[in-house]
Scaffold this motif. Sequence first.
Motif, short mmCIF file in Angstrom:
data_model
loop_
_atom_site.label_atom_id
_atom_site.label_comp_id
_atom_site.label_asym_id
_atom_site.label_seq_id
_atom_site.Cartn_x
_atom_site.Cartn_y
_atom_site.Cartn_z
N GLY A 86 0.83 -1.20 0.00
CA GLY A 86 0.00 0.00 0.00
C GLY A 86 0.87 1.25 0.00
O GLY A 86 2.10 1.18 0.22
N GLY A 87 0.22 2.40 -0.25
CA GLY A 87 0.93 3.67 -0.14
C GLY A 87 1.46 3.85 1.28
O GLY A 87 2.51 4.45 1.50
N ASP A 88 0.71 3.32 2.24
CA ASP A 88 1.12 3.39 3.64
C ASP A 88 2.58 2.99 3.85
O ASP A 88 3.34 3.68 4.52
N ILE A 91 5.11 5.39 2.52
CA ILE A 91 5.31 6.55 3.40
C ILE A 91 6.23 6.16 4.56
O ILE A 91 7.15 6.89 4.93
N PHE A 112 -3.37 13.30 5.71
CA PHE A 112 -3.46 11.85 5.95
C PHE A 112 -2.67 11.51 7.22
O PHE A 112 -1.46 11.74 7.27
N VAL A 155 0.72 16.36 -0.28
CA VAL A 155 -0.34 15.37 -0.49
C VAL A 155 -1.35 16.01 -1.42
O VAL A 155 -2.03 16.97 -1.06
N ASN A 159 -5.94 14.43 1.54
CA ASN A 159 -6.98 13.76 2.32
C ASN A 159 -6.92 14.34 3.73
O ASN A 159 -5.85 14.28 4.34
N ASP A 185 2.45 12.67 -2.27
CA ASP A 185 1.49 11.59 -2.07
C ASP A 185 0.34 11.79 -3.06
O ASP A 185 -0.50 12.68 -2.91
N ALA A 187 -2.05 9.53 -3.91
CA ALA A 187 -2.98 8.40 -3.78
C ALA A 187 -4.28 8.62 -4.56
O ALA A 187 -4.89 7.67 -5.03
N TYR A 188 -4.69 9.89 -4.70
CA TYR A 188 -5.97 10.19 -5.37
C TYR A 188 -5.76 10.86 -6.73
O TYR A 188 -6.69 11.48 -7.26
N THR A 211 -1.09 4.32 -5.40
CA THR A 211 -1.72 3.15 -4.81
C THR A 211 -2.75 2.54 -5.76
O THR A 211 -3.31 3.25 -6.60
N SER A 213 -5.29 1.20 -4.26
CA SER A 213 -6.40 1.11 -3.30
C SER A 213 -7.59 1.98 -3.66
O SER A 213 -8.68 1.75 -3.16
N LYS A 214 -7.40 3.00 -4.45
CA LYS A 214 -8.45 4.01 -4.63
C LYS A 214 -9.13 3.83 -5.99
O LYS A 214 -10.10 3.10 -6.09
N ARG A 222 -3.55 -4.53 -0.72
CA ARG A 222 -2.40 -3.81 -0.15
C ARG A 222 -1.27 -3.72 -1.17
O ARG A 222 -0.18 -4.27 -0.99
#
Length: 358
Positions: A86-88, A91, A112, A155, A159, A185, A187-188, A211, A213-214, A222
């Motif tokens: 994941g992006g998590d 990071i 985030f 970001v 978020n 970041d 992610a979106y 990611t 995930s989105k 993940r």
Amino acid sequence: MPPTPTPIPTPRAAAAKAYTPPPPVGPDVLRLDANEGPAPTPEALAALCARLTPDTLRRYPDTRALEHALAARFNISPDRVLVTAGGDEAIDRVCRAYLEPGRELILPSPSFEMIRTYAALAGATTIEVPWWTPTYPLDPVLAAITPRTAVIAVVSPNNPTGATATAADLRALAAAAPNAVLLVDAAYAEFADNDLTPAALERPSAIVIRTLSKAWGLAGLRVGYALGNPDLIARLRAVAGPFPVAATSLALAAQRLATGQADVDRTVALVRREREELARLLTSLGAAPLPSQGNFITARFAAAASVHAALLARGVSVRRFSSPALSEHLRITCPASPADFSRLSAALTQTLTETRRP
Ligand SMILES: Cc1ncc(COP(=O)(O)O)c(C=O)c1O
């Protein structure tokens, strides 16, 4: 009786707070509380799973095929790509590699929450700069730069606000803090008018985090990834374990990337329409939506806690926040489904009409 030994955690571990996921809800509740994307159809899932073999389970995972596929997508060399859990986890790796006690992260906030958490675990100090405007707070961030600044978070879309930064912001940050990592970041990014990735890839100090995930709707797998110059990516590769992503996830993600682009394009088009409509609806019902470029809208409500509870009672779960700065806000994920959007609209209309009634 000898005293029971009590292992003593490190001060950083003792201070850490576990991430609190949204509370569990029944199967009939529409969950718009985690910014996930729509699920693949059962047919698409069956086609993905058909790619799994007994060896997928037996062998240690190998990220190289997926890294090559991602490199081809962004037209860069594979040594500029690292697949992460994941992006998590990307990071986390940035924080492990570039932060330590005495170093600072600049984090426009609210943002985030895991970025702050990983920075704290690395022992760094987080310098928060307020960010409530639709555009990046460039001047306050520039003013916060010190010789200790090691990472600057960008970001975009952010978020939970949905605000964005620009390529000009990246240029200005890189010029002002050439030795700091720009943690971009994205992610979106798929949902935004402008994707910062190409501009960030031109900056040697930028690490882009993305990611599946989105927009890709694969949060359960993940799978995320970091893009950047080869030296930075090599550092990220070195600071964690070799097998963070399960081989099943890698195989399903690679297959989805190869075959799912049309679905993602449809999702993004639908989310962008829903986002506009949701902002209009919220405004007409007396809430104050923030302009968003993500797959969600965060809005301020006169009584966020009771709106949250009333929506849940109507079978719709949206995101509340524990931080005081966001206590009057709720974040609502665009469902990317006309039927679910109608359900959301009806629940919001009933709830907000009811709470406004004298
Ligand atoms: C801004 C931002 N970055 C990164 C992530 C991490 O997502 P994941 O670990 O699922 O890739 C999230 C998830 O909500 C997010 O909102």
